[in-house]
Design an enzyme around this catalytic site. Structure first.
Site, short mmCIF file in Angstrom:
data_model
loop_
_atom_site.label_atom_id
_atom_site.label_comp_id
_atom_site.label_asym_id
_atom_site.label_seq_id
_atom_site.Cartn_x
_atom_site.Cartn_y
_atom_site.Cartn_z
N LYS A 13 0.84 -1.21 0.00
CA LYS A 13 0.00 0.00 0.00
C LYS A 13 0.87 1.26 0.00
CE LYS A 13 -2.06 -1.11 3.89
NZ LYS A 13 -1.40 -2.41 4.18
N ARG A 88 -10.07 0.87 7.81
CA ARG A 88 -9.59 -0.45 8.15
C ARG A 88 -10.65 -1.30 8.82
NH1 ARG A 88 -3.94 0.26 8.31
NH2 ARG A 88 -2.74 -1.37 9.30
N ARG A 127 11.84 -5.37 5.36
CA ARG A 127 11.53 -3.96 5.06
C ARG A 127 12.40 -2.97 5.85
NH1 ARG A 127 5.56 -1.73 5.55
NH2 ARG A 127 5.72 -2.64 7.61
N ARG A 160 10.76 -1.01 11.28
CA ARG A 160 9.64 -0.69 12.15
C ARG A 160 9.56 -1.64 13.34
NH1 ARG A 160 4.48 0.27 8.32
NH2 ARG A 160 3.50 -0.98 9.95
N ARG A 171 -0.97 -8.65 13.32
CA ARG A 171 -1.46 -7.69 12.32
C ARG A 171 -2.21 -8.42 11.22
NH1 ARG A 171 4.04 -5.25 10.93
NH2 ARG A 171 2.99 -4.19 9.21
P1 AP5 Z 1 4.81 -1.53 1.93
O1 AP5 Z 1 4.49 -0.74 0.72
O2 AP5 Z 1 5.51 -0.86 3.05
O3 AP5 Z 1 3.50 -2.31 2.46
P2 AP5 Z 1 2.20 -1.79 3.19
O4 AP5 Z 1 1.04 -2.42 2.52
O5 AP5 Z 1 2.22 -0.32 3.29
O6 AP5 Z 1 2.38 -2.50 4.59
P3 AP5 Z 1 2.28 -1.94 6.08
O7 AP5 Z 1 3.04 -2.86 6.94
O8 AP5 Z 1 2.64 -0.48 6.12
O9 AP5 Z 1 0.78 -2.09 6.36
P4 AP5 Z 1 0.10 -2.09 7.72
O10 AP5 Z 1 -1.29 -1.97 7.29
O11 AP5 Z 1 0.41 -3.22 8.59
O12 AP5 Z 1 0.76 -0.84 8.49
P5 AP5 Z 1 0.27 0.65 8.79
O13 AP5 Z 1 1.45 1.51 8.86
O14 AP5 Z 1 -0.84 1.03 7.90
O15 AP5 Z 1 5.68 -2.78 1.43
C1 AP5 Z 1 6.17 -3.74 2.36
C2 AP5 Z 1 7.57 -4.21 1.93
O16 AP5 Z 1 7.47 -4.90 0.68
C3 AP5 Z 1 8.59 -3.10 1.71
O17 AP5 Z 1 9.83 -3.57 2.10
C4 AP5 Z 1 8.54 -2.87 0.20
O18 AP5 Z 1 9.77 -2.38 -0.29
C5 AP5 Z 1 8.26 -4.26 -0.33
N1 AP5 Z 1 7.45 -4.29 -1.55
C6 AP5 Z 1 6.38 -3.51 -1.85
N2 AP5 Z 1 5.87 -3.84 -3.06
C7 AP5 Z 1 6.62 -4.87 -3.51
C8 AP5 Z 1 6.58 -5.68 -4.70
N3 AP5 Z 1 5.66 -5.47 -5.65
N4 AP5 Z 1 7.49 -6.67 -4.83
C9 AP5 Z 1 8.42 -6.90 -3.87
N5 AP5 Z 1 8.51 -6.16 -2.73
C10 AP5 Z 1 7.62 -5.16 -2.55
O19 AP5 Z 1 -0.34 0.48 10.26
C11 AP5 Z 1 0.50 0.23 11.37
C12 AP5 Z 1 -0.32 0.22 12.66
O20 AP5 Z 1 -0.92 1.51 12.86
C13 AP5 Z 1 -1.50 -0.75 12.69
O21 AP5 Z 1 -1.11 -2.05 13.08
C14 AP5 Z 1 -2.42 -0.07 13.71
O22 AP5 Z 1 -1.99 -0.32 15.02
C15 AP5 Z 1 -2.24 1.40 13.38
N6 AP5 Z 1 -3.20 1.87 12.36
C16 AP5 Z 1 -2.91 2.34 11.12
N7 AP5 Z 1 -4.03 2.66 10.46
C17 AP5 Z 1 -5.06 2.39 11.28
C18 AP5 Z 1 -6.47 2.50 11.15
N8 AP5 Z 1 -7.05 2.95 10.03
N9 AP5 Z 1 -7.24 2.13 12.21
C19 AP5 Z 1 -6.68 1.69 13.36
N10 AP5 Z 1 -5.36 1.53 13.53
C20 AP5 Z 1 -4.54 1.90 12.50
MG MG Z 2 2.38 1.08 4.86
#
Ligand code: AP5
Ligand code: MG
Ligand code: ZN
Length: 213
Positions: A13, A88, A127, A160, A171
């Site tokens: 994402k 979410r 990552r 992270r 997660r």
């Molecule tokens: P990346 O692009 O970083 O993946 P992502 O989908 O953004 O994954 P996240 O871990 O950020 O998602 P998440 O939903 O767990 O975390 P968030 O920060 O939103 O890619 C991942 C890796 O793969 C990277 O190394 C990248 O280089 C690689 N990659 C990407 N594309 C690739 C490809 N095509 N091929 C190969 N490699 C690739 O949330 C964190 C925490 O915040 C949550 O757990 C929660 O506690 C809180 N939170 C956030 N939003 C909310 C909400 N709306 N409601 C409640 N709590 C929330």
């Molecule tokens: Mg992300």
């Protein structure tokens, strides 16, 4: 244009949101990044979010919804945004629909990035993120040109705190229980675009761009 990127942790994402934001000249609004920023600045919001993020649980809706809607009310979001990590759960999705409707706006498209569980684990465990601009890297698949340094801004790269095996497992569980029902929600609204998220980031980006046309 308001676009939501939906997908499991590690689906790409953040990676795709950044690429799309540049291409479409829209801002990326990433709820996780907003929380991590608050945490780094040691604000009350950061303090509140910390306990949940460390466990891989969702931060309570009343905190999250207010934070994101406030961000969306800023002038740079008036013509649209790329939403990454929000909504979410159903309550967040409904709150977002309501807030946009009050301004005679609506979500245009929801891009669901589909990736197998094995690939998610591989991506998350390798990552690295830029402390300054949040750009994601992968130590094997997409390493930075200079080790430990961001290609885009020269910022320091870090791993992270929630990218450890135990928290990743939580997660993913939270994603399947609370977030994946949104796939049907947006399918029924006729807004869902399902994208194969496997393959390189550039290839996935091409698929998304083609689907959005
Ligand atoms: P990346 O692009 O970083 O993946 P992502 O989908 O953004 O994954 P996240 O871990 O950020 O998602 P998440 O939903 O767990 O975390 P968030 O920060 O939103 O890619 C991942 C890796 O793969 C990277 O190394 C990248 O280089 C690689 N990659 C990407 N594309 C690739 C490809 N095509 N091929 C190969 N490699 C690739 O949330 C964190 C925490 O915040 C949550 O757990 C929660 O506690 C809180 N939170 C956030 N939003 C909310 C909400 N709306 N409601 C409640 N709590 C929330
Ligand atoms: Mg992300
Ligand atoms: Zn950077």
């Amino acid at each position: 244009m308001y676009i939501i990127l939906l997908g499991a942790p590690g689906a790409g994402k953040g990676t795709q949101a950044m690429m799309l934001a540049e291409k479409l000249e829209l801002v990326q609004v990433a709820s996780g990044d907003l929380f991590r920023q608050a945490l780094a600045q040691e604000t009350e919001l950061g303090e509140q979010a910390k306990v949940y993020m460390e466990k891989g649980q969702l931060v309570p809706d009343e905190i999250t919804i207010q934070m994101v809607l406030e961000r969306l009310a800023a002038p740079d979001c008036k013509d649209g945004a790329i939403l990454d990590g929000f909504p979410r759960n159903l309550q967040q999705a409904k709150a977002l629909d309501k807030a946009l409707k009050e301004q005679s706006k609506a979500i245009d498209r929801v891009v669901y990035i589909k990736v197998s569980e094995g690939e998610l684990l591989k991506r998350l465990s390798g990552r690295w993120i830029c402390r300054k601009c949040q750009a994601p890297y992968h130590e094997v698949d997409s390493p930075p040109k200079v080790k430990g340094k961001c290609d885009r801004c020269g910022g320091e790269l870090y791993q992270r705190a929630d990218d450890n095996t135990e928290t990743i497992k939580n997660r993913l569980e939270v994603y399947f229980a609370e977030t994946s029902p949104l796939i049907d929600y947006y399918k029924q609204a006729g807004k869902l675009l399902e994208i194969n998220g496997e393959g390189g980031a550039a290839e996935v980006n091409k698929r998304i761009a083609a689907a959005l046309q």
